[in-house]
Scaffold this active site. Sequence first.
Site, PDB file in Angstrom:
ATOM      1  N   ASP A   1       0.717  -1.180  -0.017  1.00 37.62           N
ATOM      2  CA  ASP A   1       0.144   0.019  -0.152  1.00 37.62           C
ATOM      3  C   ASP A   1       0.827   1.556  -0.087  1.00 37.62           C
ATOM      4  O   ASP A   1       2.259   1.164   0.373  1.00 37.62           O
ATOM      5  CB  ASP A   1      -1.056  -0.035   1.260  1.00 37.62           C
ATOM      6  CG  ASP A   1      -2.006  -1.201   1.366  1.00 37.62           C
ATOM      7  OD1 ASP A   1      -2.240  -1.778   0.579  1.00 37.62           O
ATOM      8  OD2 ASP A   1      -1.926  -1.577   2.411  1.00 37.62           O
TER       9      ASP A   1
HETATM   10  N1  URA Z   1      -0.888  -5.837   4.147  1.00 44.20           N
HETATM   11  C1  URA Z   1      -1.381  -4.688   4.027  1.00 44.20           C
HETATM   12  O1  URA Z   1      -2.426  -4.352   4.835  1.00 44.20           O
HETATM   13  N2  URA Z   1      -0.837  -3.637   3.339  1.00 44.20           N
HETATM   14  C2  URA Z   1       0.329  -3.958   2.965  1.00 44.20           C
HETATM   15  O2  URA Z   1       0.932  -2.846   2.125  1.00 44.20           O
HETATM   16  C3  URA Z   1       0.939  -5.016   2.719  1.00 44.20           C
HETATM   17  C4  URA Z   1       0.360  -6.105   3.513  1.00 44.20           C
END
Ligand code: URA
Length: 259
Positions: free
Chosen positions: A104
Amino acid sequence: MSLERLQKVLARVGYGSRRACEELIAAGRVTVNGEVAALGRQVDTATDRVTVDGVPVGVLPGLVYYLLNKPAGVVTTASDPQGRRTVLDLVPDEPRVFPVGRLDAATEGLILLTNDGDLAQRVSHPSHGVDKEYLAEVAGVPSPGDIRRLRDGIDLEDGRTAPAKVSAVAPNLLRITIHEGRNHQVRRMLEATGHPVVRLVRTRIGTVTDRTLRPGSWRELGPSEVLELSKAASRRPRTTRRRDTRAARAASPPPRPSQ
Ligand code: URA
């Protein structure tokens, strides 16, 4: 066509000296296109599929593997309509690479970028079970019951998560290891326990880790790192393994305890 001697190719990608690679071939541990290779074999690195001990070997010259420490705010997609920096802005333009899986925008930490499509596919495929480890700072203090729920699997709208490895590093800091990689998975799992993520950092991908890489920096993986990652990403799918174990148990019931 780019023909090269097999032992030279294996030595180039990290299997040791040419002599050591000849021994691997002589021992019947190397296949080319599914057949055990003979000493002296030449391979076309553009098309031939090579394995060592069943592990596919990326033999194309020019394959690169970058490990990037992604800062928060940088997106994993190739281009961003909002004009935010992307992970591709942080690594060399040539050869062209792509990210393996995604983080993310708000998540920090390790991400791989490569032009090796085969390895990328195997590392990001959930069934191969390459672990991804995160440090999650959360709101509040998760109870032992919350941690148990995370370990057992959490019911999310897209189904129950596979059991996670979870330990508390500090009252509001969890180390959590998963292998599925669903969208926003760690954030959603923690949200479901009532302890939303405040900060999320990925600290390990399979066998690859680096505590010294500063945010925004990258480095190339060494040949042995690529090899170990490739091995980790070649393990048989976890579900099959579990089914195999059950089948084996059913086929041979445990011996009766001796009196
Ligand atoms: N889990 C998440 O919630 N976000 C990420 O970026 C990676 C794993």
